[in-house]
Scaffold this active site. Structure first.
Site, PDB file in Angstrom:
ATOM      1  N   ASN A 174      70.648  -7.898  -2.661  1.00  0.00           N
ATOM      2  CA  ASN A 174      70.248  -6.744  -1.849  1.00  0.00           C
ATOM      3  C   ASN A 174      70.486  -7.009  -0.363  1.00  0.00           C
ATOM      4  OD1 ASN A 174      69.174  -4.211  -1.210  1.00  0.00           O
ATOM      5  ND2 ASN A 174      67.152  -5.068  -0.888  1.00  0.00           N
ATOM      6  N   SER A 497      63.248  10.252   2.438  1.00  0.00           N
ATOM      7  CA  SER A 497      62.312   9.852   3.493  1.00  0.00           C
ATOM      8  C   SER A 497      62.671  10.513   4.821  1.00  0.00           C
ATOM      9  CB  SER A 497      62.315   8.330   3.658  1.00  0.00           C
ATOM     10  OG  SER A 497      63.610   7.868   3.997  1.00  0.00           O
ATOM     11  N   GLU A 548      57.811  11.466   2.366  1.00  0.00           N
ATOM     12  CA  GLU A 548      57.287  10.168   1.914  1.00  0.00           C
ATOM     13  C   GLU A 548      56.436   9.422   2.946  1.00  0.00           C
ATOM     14  OE1 GLU A 548      60.556   7.907   0.279  1.00  0.00           O
ATOM     15  OE2 GLU A 548      61.348   9.636  -0.796  1.00  0.00           O
ATOM     16  N   ARG A 579      66.362  -5.074   9.272  1.00  0.00           N
ATOM     17  CA  ARG A 579      65.682  -4.416   8.148  1.00  0.00           C
ATOM     18  C   ARG A 579      65.307  -5.443   7.086  1.00  0.00           C
ATOM     19  NH1 ARG A 579      62.764  -1.007   5.254  1.00  0.00           N
ATOM     20  NH2 ARG A 579      63.740   0.034   3.506  1.00  0.00           N
ATOM     21  N   ASP A 663      65.952   7.896  -7.847  1.00  0.00           N
ATOM     22  CA  ASP A 663      66.914   7.093  -7.074  1.00  0.00           C
ATOM     23  C   ASP A 663      67.358   5.862  -7.856  1.00  0.00           C
ATOM     24  OD1 ASP A 663      66.822   8.758  -4.928  1.00  0.00           O
ATOM     25  OD2 ASP A 663      65.545   7.489  -3.684  1.00  0.00           O
ATOM     26  N   HIS A 716      82.830   5.929 -14.091  1.00  0.00           N
ATOM     27  CA  HIS A 716      82.644   6.467 -15.440  1.00  0.00           C
ATOM     28  C   HIS A 716      81.225   6.183 -15.951  1.00  0.00           C
ATOM     29  CE1 HIS A 716      86.723   7.893 -15.841  1.00  0.00           C
ATOM     30  NE2 HIS A 716      87.148   6.742 -15.346  1.00  0.00           N
ATOM     31  N   HIS A 759      72.423   4.987   9.265  1.00  0.00           N
ATOM     32  CA  HIS A 759      72.054   3.665   9.771  1.00  0.00           C
ATOM     33  C   HIS A 759      72.516   3.439  11.204  1.00  0.00           C
ATOM     34  CE1 HIS A 759      71.365   2.927   5.451  1.00  0.00           C
ATOM     35  NE2 HIS A 759      70.397   2.167   5.927  1.00  0.00           N
TER      36      HIS A 759
END
Length: 823
Positions: A174, A497, A548, A579, A663, A716, A759
């Site tokens: 991540n 958000s 949110e 972040r 999400d 796909h 961003h």
């Protein structure tokens, strides 16, 4: 007093020392049980006997990299203060220097032998490498010289006049990196001396480090052709242009006194083609003479190294050691056992750099001892599986986790201790108490009743045998939904958000600390939702969100309401730039005790006649953005999460919510790096998503959202998710997504490729957004196209969000008018 250091002595057959009047040995666990201070005239008899009877082996331990944000996100706050103009560059640099110093000293004090430097970054390590090579895209107006904060942060974040460089996932983590933009005309030059400066900085503190560089082949293959450069351009053709700069860096590091250098080449775990492997061989052959006199470590991580790559890697000349991830790369163990060069070091990554579970020390020690039998006793170095960047910083700062759970965990600071404990055990200095405590914790985790819920396991097992598709095809569902929702062509929406203001954060903080009542909290959040709803109505957005304000994080918020989860106070992990995310810990079977979002979504829907999206995080994203239990397969945990989200979807529908967004921002990042393992992952990940919404009516519109990954290769599977509408990041990646539709992929569901990058603080004009919409209409039908930003607006300010959304709606209306007049 003179000292004799035994830290680096090779096995000794005999020892001859010219003794001073009195000889003392430095403090060391190796000599803890001996009276090591004696006079020349009467040396103890054990000295001669001992030195002739056994070898003294130095512990060999290594850390691939370390988190840079600080234990309490000190770097994050310093960066944001600097970006907001509230502090100076010098103040930012002081925070950074203090963090680096504390990291190096921590490792040195723990006894780590090979301590990394140049793994700190103000934003991203790939961007640092781009700065080192002077590969600045022309739009930033850089005219040469040492790259400073202005250019560096403009590349990372954009500025008022130009957009940022693309950001995408770092392999299957991540973490996000800034993608280099390269082409045949890039003039490379040595433009950031950071690697050398940080080595010298550590040395001045008394810490000799291993400078870390991203290897030249991985750097090029992680890049993309710049705008205007043909997409077929061979990035590897630039290898001859960047190697001279690598040579300059290496030369300066040698001059500064470096004895080791680490090249991170994580691309080596992918399925490379023969010409890519040849480029790797050629690159290091070219560097060989420059690297002479240095010990070179080539570090890989995140997966097994393929057989051909392993052969190529281990036959390189001029390389002293190879680092392998032996946690996610268990097949690499078999390759090592089948043959390893006798004169090389094996940096064995047995301590997991990507999770927070305590290492099974007994098992790791068995592995290391088996490797010693293959590689040789002096050639095994205990290491982490990858950089500790991907785990939380220090368990010491967790005051709210209970004692049992805490005993099961190890964050970065504790992993350093584990690495060193294993290194000591490997040379006969096993800390029996530490190993016993570790074994007790592992036994406790296996037998704890809080881990297992039989009802959940039965429900998950019952999922087998169905593909959980909705009964009606997507085209018929869209017709039914349009009849109910009556949306215009090119409907506008946002991703979920809205800006989280200081007031919103304060209210949540005070409620958590019990400083305000529940009624006061509900009133404050209700007022914020009402503000967001009214703003969207004023902007004339078609499908609304509630913003949110009650949510701290899109995963943590749900995890706090599900069983089987635990939460940290300071378990932050860097996602990109400043972040950070605080991944929940999934330690046991997952279930949903009660509804999680229905109260707020129903309240928001009551404030407007327009459709209000129910906002949920999907099971695959919760899984991929959590620290997941490692005692059962990941797909089993994912199915449990899917059942919990399914309950929530059905409760939202019963409450009258007609549009529900689930999400799956992280679906792509969980894709295994090796192609042979990808089909199985996509099968259970897509199936998990379908489970969540298989029971809703045709008139209930299911949305999903994905961001910041390259989706073209799994399009796909995305279609196979069978969502009614997908919103997907597009603008920051230079509309790469649209190319898949140009190439003939047919997509019949609703789709909203992002029209602007959230961003960056930059506000796009109406014309720019309209131009993007027109590019989309060239490959997508107007009756399925949605207009929306790339991602959620949580990190932006209202002063940026309001004009950007206003321009977005104006662009959609402009194109609608043009489409209507063209009929």
């Amino acid at each position: 007093m003179s000292h004799v250091s035994l830290h680096s002595l090779a096995p000794l057959a005999s020892l001859s020392v010219a003794l001073p009047q009195k000889l003392s040995f430095p403090s060391s666990p190796l000599f803890a049980n001996f009276p090591l201070s004696f006079h020349r005239n009467s040396p103890p008899s054990f000295l001669r006997f001992t030195f002739r009877s056994f070898s003294i082996r130095a512990m060999a331990s290594h850390i691939v990299g370390y988190p840079r944000m600080g234990p309490k996100r000190e770097l994050k706050f310093a960066l944001e203060s600097f970006w907001d103009g509230k502090s100076s560059a010098e103040e930012l640099q002081k925070v950074a220097a203090d963090l680096r110093s504390s990291i190096w000293k921590r490792m040195a004090e723990a006894g780590i032998k090979y301590i990394p430097s140049n793994t700190f970054s103000y934003y991203d390590q790939v961007l640092d490498n781009t700065a080192m090579l002077g590969a600045v895209p022309p739009r930033y107006g850089w005219n040469g010289g040492e790259i400073g904060f202005d250019v560096y942060f403009s590349m990372a974040r954009g500025n008022a006049s130009v957009p940022a460089m693309e950001m995408t996932k770092w392999f299957d983590t991540n973490y996000h990196y800034i993608v280099p933009e390269l082409g045949p005309d890039v003039k490379f030059s040595y433009s950031s001396h950071k690697a050398v400066d940080e080595y010298k900085e550590a040395k001045a503190l008394g810490v000799d480090t291993v400078p870390v560089l991203i290897g030249p082949v991985s750097y090029l293959l992680l890049s993309k052709p710049a705008k205007g450069v043909d997409k077929s351009f061979s990035l590897l053709s630039l290898i001859g242009k960047i190697l001279p700069i690598y040579k300059e860096v290496v030369s300066e590091l040698k001059a500064a006194g470096a004895t080791w250098i680490q090249f991170d080449e994580p691309l080596l775990v992918l399925d490379l083609q023969s010409h890519q492997l040849q480029a790797f061989t050629d690159a290091y052959s070219e560097l060989e003479s420059s690297l002479s006199g240095l010990n070179v470590l080539i570090e890989t991580y995140f997966a097994d190294v393929p057989v051909e790559t392993y052969k190529t890697l281990t036959t390189l000349k001029g390389v002293a050691g190879f680092g392998f991830d032996l946690v996610r790369g268990t097949k690499t163990l078999d390759l090592i056992k089948s043959g390893f060069p006798s004169d090389k070091y094996l940096f064995a990554g047995v301590v997991d750099g990507r999770n927070i579970w305590a290492n099974d020390l007994a098992s790791s020690l068995d592995t290391l001892q088996a490797l010693e039998g293959v590689v040789g006793k002096e050639k095994v170095v205990v290491s982490t599986s990858c950089s500790l960047l991907h785990t939380a910083v220090d368990l010491v700062n967790e005051t709210k986790l209970d004692k049992e759970l805490k005993s099961w965990l190890a964050f970065a600071a504790q992993k350093i201790v584990e690495v060193n404990a294993l290194a000591k055990a490997l040379v006969g200095q096993k800390d029996e108490a530490f190993f016993a405590s570790n074994a007790t914790a592992h036994a406790s985790r296996k037998s704890s009743p809080r881990v297992t819920n039989e009802a959940v396991q039965k429900a998950a097992a019952a999922l087998r045998g169905s593909d959980h598709r909705r009964a009606t095809n997507v085209s018929a569902r869209l017709d039914a939904q349009q009849e109910k929702l009556n949306l215009p062509t090119l409907p506008t929406t946002t991703i979920g958000s809205f800006p989280q203001t200081m007031d919103v954060r304060r209210v949540r903080r005070e409620y958590k600390a019990k400083k305000i009542s529940e009624n006061d909290y509900v009133d404050a959040i209700k007022a914020e939702i009402n503000k967001v709803v009214k703003l969207q109505e004023e902007l004339d957005i078609d499908v609304l969100v509630h913003g949110e304000p009650e949510r701290n994080d899109m995963v943590e918020y749900f995890g706090e309401q599900l069983s089987g989860f635990a939460f940290t106070v300071n378990g932050w992990v860097q996602s990109y730039g400043s972040r950070c995310v605080k991944p929940p810990i999934i330690y046991g079977d997952v279930s949903r005790p009660k509804a999680m979002t229905v109260f707020w979504s129903s309240m928001a829907q009551s404030m407007t006649k327009r459709p209000m999206k129910g906002m949920l995080t999907g099971p695959v994203t919760i899984l991929n953005w959590s620290f997941v239990r490692n005692d059962q397969p990941r797909h089993e945990t994912c199915y449990q999460l899917a059942l919990a989200i399914k309950d929530e979807v059905e409760d939202l529908e019963k409450a009258g919510i007609t549009v529900i967004q689930i999400d799956e921002a992280a679906l792509r990042e969980g894709l295994p790096l090796r192609k042979s393992e990808q089909a199985f992952y996509l099968e259970w990940a897509v199936h998990s998503f379908r489970i969540t919404n298989c029971g809703v009516k045709d008139t209930t519109q299911i949305h999903t959202h994905m961001c910041y990954s390259n989706f073209n290769d799994i399009i796909h599977s995305i279609i196979n998710m069978d969502a009614d509408v997908i919103t997907i990041e597009n603008s920051r990646s230079d509309e790469k997504l649209l190319s898949v539709f140009r190439e003939g992929v047919k997509y019949g569901a609703g789709i909203g490729p992002g029209v602007y990058d959230i961003h960056s603080p930059r506000i796009p004009s109406t014309e720019e957004i309209a131009d993007r919409i027109n590019k989309m209409l060239a490959v997508l039908e107007s009756n399925i196209l949605w207009v929306n930003p790339d991602c959620g607006l949580k990190t932006r300010k209202y002063s940026e969000v309001q004009p950007a959304l206003s321009n977005m709606v104006a662009a959609a209306k402009l194109i609608r008018t043009q489409l209507a007049s063209a009929k």
